[in-house]
Design a protein around this motif. Structure first.
Motif, mmCIF file in Angstrom:
data_model
loop_
_atom_site.group_PDB
_atom_site.id
_atom_site.type_symbol
_atom_site.label_atom_id
_atom_site.label_comp_id
_atom_site.label_asym_id
_atom_site.label_seq_id
_atom_site.Cartn_x
_atom_site.Cartn_y
_atom_site.Cartn_z
ATOM 1 N N SER A 1 2.107 -25.591 7.277
ATOM 2 C CA SER A 1 1.412 -24.153 7.155
ATOM 3 C C SER A 1 -0.045 -24.156 7.656
ATOM 4 O O SER A 1 -0.663 -23.184 7.411
ATOM 5 N N ASP B 1 3.946 -19.130 -5.134
ATOM 6 C CA ASP B 1 4.150 -19.807 -3.857
ATOM 7 C C ASP B 1 4.761 -21.155 -3.982
ATOM 8 O O ASP B 1 5.248 -21.915 -2.958
ATOM 9 N N GLY C 1 12.145 -19.825 1.418
ATOM 10 C CA GLY C 1 12.472 -19.139 2.446
ATOM 11 C C GLY C 1 13.647 -19.749 3.199
ATOM 12 O O GLY C 1 13.896 -19.100 4.432
ATOM 13 N N LYS D 1 7.355 -19.955 9.006
ATOM 14 C CA LYS D 1 7.893 -19.084 8.627
ATOM 15 C C LYS D 1 7.481 -18.318 7.292
ATOM 16 O O LYS D 1 7.621 -17.320 7.013
ATOM 17 N N SER D 2 6.658 -19.331 6.450
ATOM 18 C CA SER D 2 6.087 -18.877 5.245
ATOM 19 C C SER D 2 5.000 -19.779 4.744
ATOM 20 O O SER D 2 5.057 -20.856 5.305
ATOM 21 N N LYS E 1 4.981 -20.840 1.619
ATOM 22 C CA LYS E 1 5.682 -21.617 0.138
ATOM 23 C C LYS E 1 5.780 -22.983 0.528
ATOM 24 O O LYS E 1 5.613 -23.484 1.663
#
Length: 444
Positions: free
Chosen positions: A154, A342, A414, A48-49, A51
């Motif tokens: 990620s 981030d 997030g 999703k991100s 971060k």
């Protein structure tokens, strides 16, 4: 394990390779679960991100009155030995033993009014949002495990959750597990078999390459009645091979690869444990930055021993400068490398210390109020939130429940308050208790 052929009695497919043996190829274990299974679980919900979070747990509970909330006007039996110094925030003072943190206070957010914690010497409250008893009884997972499931990796060749906690003598200080989320979401430990399982110990890279080539030739398996399942497993094998043949994770843990000047800035500290808690090993703070830069979503660090029932001020004089050097270096490093938007940094312990100094020149447990330090994460830093009374015994202004502190961490990543995690039985579970919300001053 890498078992390509299995017993002769199992060779029941036309290509002589049974599904059982094929599945065993992925059995390069991480924490008792095959690496292929871990990668499959991590990819289940997608990304999703970009971060990430570094959570530094101060085992034993650090004194709020002798770090970021000095009470210089209180009576002698309350105020202690240390003098305040100015910071880069007008009107805000820190302890004289943390001058480097004072010099970067404009990049910090200090919550001086954390409440809701109980008198419990464990990491469970800060790492699960619940007491140790409840977390163990209900299988409430580590925050890193929640992040692993909800966000996934990620980076294709780094796990989402690395746990740098050592094994500490006081067992409740040690890192909670993945609870009802199951072993697929447990953090990779760096002090034992987990990291070793991500290295090629028993098979050379050349041998592994030949075996992968062999797997690539087994197209006949895709004609199996369960070809979709086999295709999915094979995809996870591809990822597993990428992890095993990549040095990215191991390189990220190798601080010797850093500029010597930067290592000196962090201060090395020592891997030797303090008391029955954690060491003050600043190399781990540098490792944490290297890991998030390599794509790890959550890194947890156990840092120091702050249960100072006796000789409190001597202990703080000896160890606060190391804390000051390491944490301030991490804050600055995140900014200098452009990671401050981030990567969220949070530093906190399980409670504060008593306002009154005891007969042994120590401070005892004080769960009524404590503090937490935030940096990065795109949060609104450069502020102090909340205030305590004149002796540092109660939250006088803007009490912040520790659940809201954790909700802020999730928000920065997030993850919303209404998001749900899914346990091994398929049940949808709340991340934190109902009504919990991020600290509004930090998120704007």
């Amino acid at each position: 394990m890498l078992n390509l052929w299995g017993p002769a009695t199992e060779r029941n497919h036309c290509d002589r390779l049974p599904r059982r043996s094929f599945l065993q190829i992925g059995g390069l274990a991480v924490g008792g679960l095959s690496l292929a299974d871990v990668l499959a679980a991590e990819s289940a919900l997608g990304t999703k991100s970009n971060k990430s979070v570094i959570m530094v747990y101060l085992s034993g509970g650090i004194s709020h009155q002798d770090t970021f909330d000095l009470k210089t006007d209180a009576p002698a039996e309350i105020r202690g030995e240390f003098q305040p110094i100015s910071t880069t925030l007008p009107g805000v003072e820190f302890c004289e033993l943390v001058p480097q943190l004072a010099s970067c206070a404009d990049r910090l957010a200090i919550i001086r009014s954390v409440v809701g914690l109980r008198d419990e010497h464990s990491s469970f409250q800060t790492l699960t949002g619940h007491s140790m008893g409840q977390a163990q009884r209900d299988g409430i997972p580590h925050v890193g495990s929640v992040i692993s499931q909800l966000l996934g990796p990620s980076d294709a060749i780094t796990p989402p959750f690395i746990d740098l906690f050592p094994t500490m003598q006081h067992r409740p200080y040690n890192s909670p597990g993945s609870g009802t989320l199951g072993p697929a979401y447990r953090g990779v430990r760096t002090d034992g078999e987990d990291l070793d399982s991500m290295k090629l110990r028993f098979v050379s890279p050349e041998q592994l390459g030949r075996r992968r080539s062999l797997l690539d030739q087994l197209d006949a398996l895709r004609r199996d009645l369960h070809r979709d399942e086999v295709r999915a497993v094979a995809g996870n094998f591809d990822k597993a091979f990428d992890v095993l043949t990549s040095s990215k994770l191991v390189d990220a843990l190798d601080v010797e690869k850093e500029d010597p000047a930067l290592r000196e800035r962090y201060g090395k500290g020592s891997p030797k444990h303090l008391g029955d808690g954690a060491p003050m090993w600043n190399d781990q703070l540098l490792q944490a930055r290297r890991l998030v830069e390599a794509g790890v979503r959550c890194v947890t660090v156990a840092y120091g021993f702050w249960d100072t029932h006796g000789q409190h001020f001597n202990h703080m004089k000896k160890h606060l400068p190391t804390f000051d050097t390491g944490i301030s270096a991490l804050v600055e490093d995140l900014h200098q490398r452009g990671l401050d938007q981030d990567v969220t940094l949070i530093v906190w312990g399980e409670f504060g210390r008593t306002p009154k100094i005891n007969k042994d020149a120590g401070r005892d447990h004080w769960p009524r109020v404590s503090n937490a330090l935030f940096a990065g994460g795109g949060l609104r830093v450069g502020q102090v939130i909340g205030a305590t009374d004149k002796i540092g015994g109660e939250a006088l202004d803007r009490p912040v429940h520790y659940h809201d502190v954790l909700a802020t961490v999730y928000h920065a990543l997030g993850i919303g308050a209404d998001d749900r995690m899914i346990d091994t039985a398929g049940a949808r579970l709340e991340i934190l208790p109902p009504g919990v919300r991020p600290v509004r001053e930090l998120i704007g």
